[in-house]
Motif scaffolding. Structure first.
Motif, PDB file in Angstrom:
ATOM      1  N   THR A   2       0.835  -1.050  -0.012  1.00 13.92           N
ATOM      2  CA  THR A   2      -0.063  -0.125   0.042  1.00 13.92           C
ATOM      3  C   THR A   2       0.864   1.387   0.037  1.00 13.92           C
ATOM      4  O   THR A   2       1.984   1.209   0.296  1.00 13.92           O
ATOM      5  N   GLN A 104     -12.586  -6.691  -0.833  1.00 18.88           N
ATOM      6  CA  GLN A 104     -11.669  -6.199  -1.725  1.00 18.88           C
ATOM      7  C   GLN A 104     -12.230  -4.768  -2.512  1.00 18.88           C
ATOM      8  O   GLN A 104     -11.350  -4.021  -2.609  1.00 18.88           O
ATOM      9  N   GLN A 105     -13.456  -4.663  -2.496  1.00 21.92           N
ATOM     10  CA  GLN A 105     -14.254  -3.518  -2.995  1.00 21.92           C
ATOM     11  C   GLN A 105     -13.832  -2.337  -2.074  1.00 21.92           C
ATOM     12  O   GLN A 105     -13.567  -1.275  -2.488  1.00 21.92           O
ATOM     13  N   ASP A 108     -10.213  -1.441  -2.485  1.00 21.30           N
ATOM     14  CA  ASP A 108      -9.991  -0.816  -3.616  1.00 21.30           C
ATOM     15  C   ASP A 108     -10.194   0.779  -3.681  1.00 21.30           C
ATOM     16  O   ASP A 108      -9.723   1.545  -4.310  1.00 21.30           O
ATOM     17  N   HIS A 112      -7.938   4.057  -4.086  1.00 23.52           N
ATOM     18  CA  HIS A 112      -8.343   4.972  -5.043  1.00 23.52           C
ATOM     19  C   HIS A 112      -8.418   6.402  -4.391  1.00 23.52           C
ATOM     20  O   HIS A 112      -7.904   7.343  -5.061  1.00 23.52           O
ATOM     21  N   ALA A 141      -5.487  -1.366   2.917  1.00 21.76           N
ATOM     22  CA  ALA A 141      -5.532  -0.055   2.386  1.00 21.76           C
ATOM     23  C   ALA A 141      -4.494   0.900   3.176  1.00 21.76           C
ATOM     24  O   ALA A 141      -4.188   1.870   2.436  1.00 21.76           O
TER      25      ALA A 141
END
Length: 253
Positions: A2, A104-105, A108, A112, A141
């Motif tokens: 990360t 995972q969403q 992600d 982002h 993250a």
């Protein structure tokens, strides 16, 4: 691997990271400790204390200052529920069908657009054995995460060693001070002038439980309005009872 977290503070240029009440300042400092931690350091934190100390209000205030995602856990939530709540708070509109894919969403979305995460009522996730979900988000993250809970929360989290050793800071909430009480008076009681000595009396009688301080201030204002008093103090209050949370037993007539 990360990327280092870069905070997007919801602060005006030159605005100090200073809160109105003591526990707002504690919550801000706790989150800042995680944000400012060196690269590679853990970024989990705990903000804990008795019910009624204003932790949730302080956490919501902190979320607004740091544009943090804010989720309040519920007693019935299991892993699926917490994952869905965090994903929706982050703006994930189409949730995957399985827990690993929702996780995972979330990761992600945070990679982002990195944002801190605040979990209120963390004790519920401990009870439901859903603690490791938060660690997975943290590790995936690399974002600061602040967990809010009752006095025993830090001790409860020690059951999960890999989770506990990622906690960078654990901050205790404080009982309301006289200064806090005066600020609460100014915020909640604009229709009647309440003297400092009556505020001090309420703070002492309630042992600094913010929720009860507010309740008594509002009750004093209501009584004053009913009696037509525009300035009230400790002498005016007299022997009226203070709402402290103790059960009042009524005697039969």
């Amino acid at each position: 691997m990360t990327q280092p977290f870069q905070p997007q503070l919801a602060l005006e240029p030159g605005q100090p990271a200073q809160a109105h009440l003591t526990n707002m300042s504690v919550a801000l400092r706790t989150m800042l400790d995680c944000i400012e931690a060196p690269e590679g350091s853990p970024r989990l934190s705990v903000f804990y204390g008795p019910s009624g100390y204003g932790k949730s209000v302080a956490a919501a205030f902190c979320a607004g200052r740091f544009d943090a995602a804010f989720v309040e856990a519920k007693s019935v939530w299991a892993q699926r529920s917490i994952l869905e709540a965090i994903a929706l708070e982050l703006g994930v509109s189409r949730l995957a069908r399985t827990n690993p894919k929702i996780l995972q969403q979330i990761i992600d979305a945070l990679l982002h657009e990195p944002r801190p995460l605040i979990i209120d009522e963390m004790d519920h996730l401990v009870k439901k054995q859903s603690v490791e979900v938060i660690r997975d988000i943290h590790d995936g993250a690399g974002i600061p995460i602040m967990m809010i809970g009752e006095e025993a929360l830090p001790a409860k989290l020690k059951e999960w060693e890999r989770f506990d050793n990622r906690i960078l800071v654990a901050s205790a909430a404080h009982p309301a001070s006289l200064d806090d009480g005066l600020k609460l008076r100014d915020h909640y009681c604009a229709r009647v002038a309440i003297a400092d000595d009556l505020v001090a009396y309420f703070v002492a009688a309630t042992k600094g439980v913010t929720r009860r301080v507010v309740t008594n201030l509002q009750q004093a204002q209501r009584i004053a309005l009913e009696e037509g008093a525009d300035l009230i103090d400790r002498a005016w209050w007299g022997r009226r009872p203070v709402l402290t949370g103790d059960v009042q037993l009524r005697r039969a007539a």
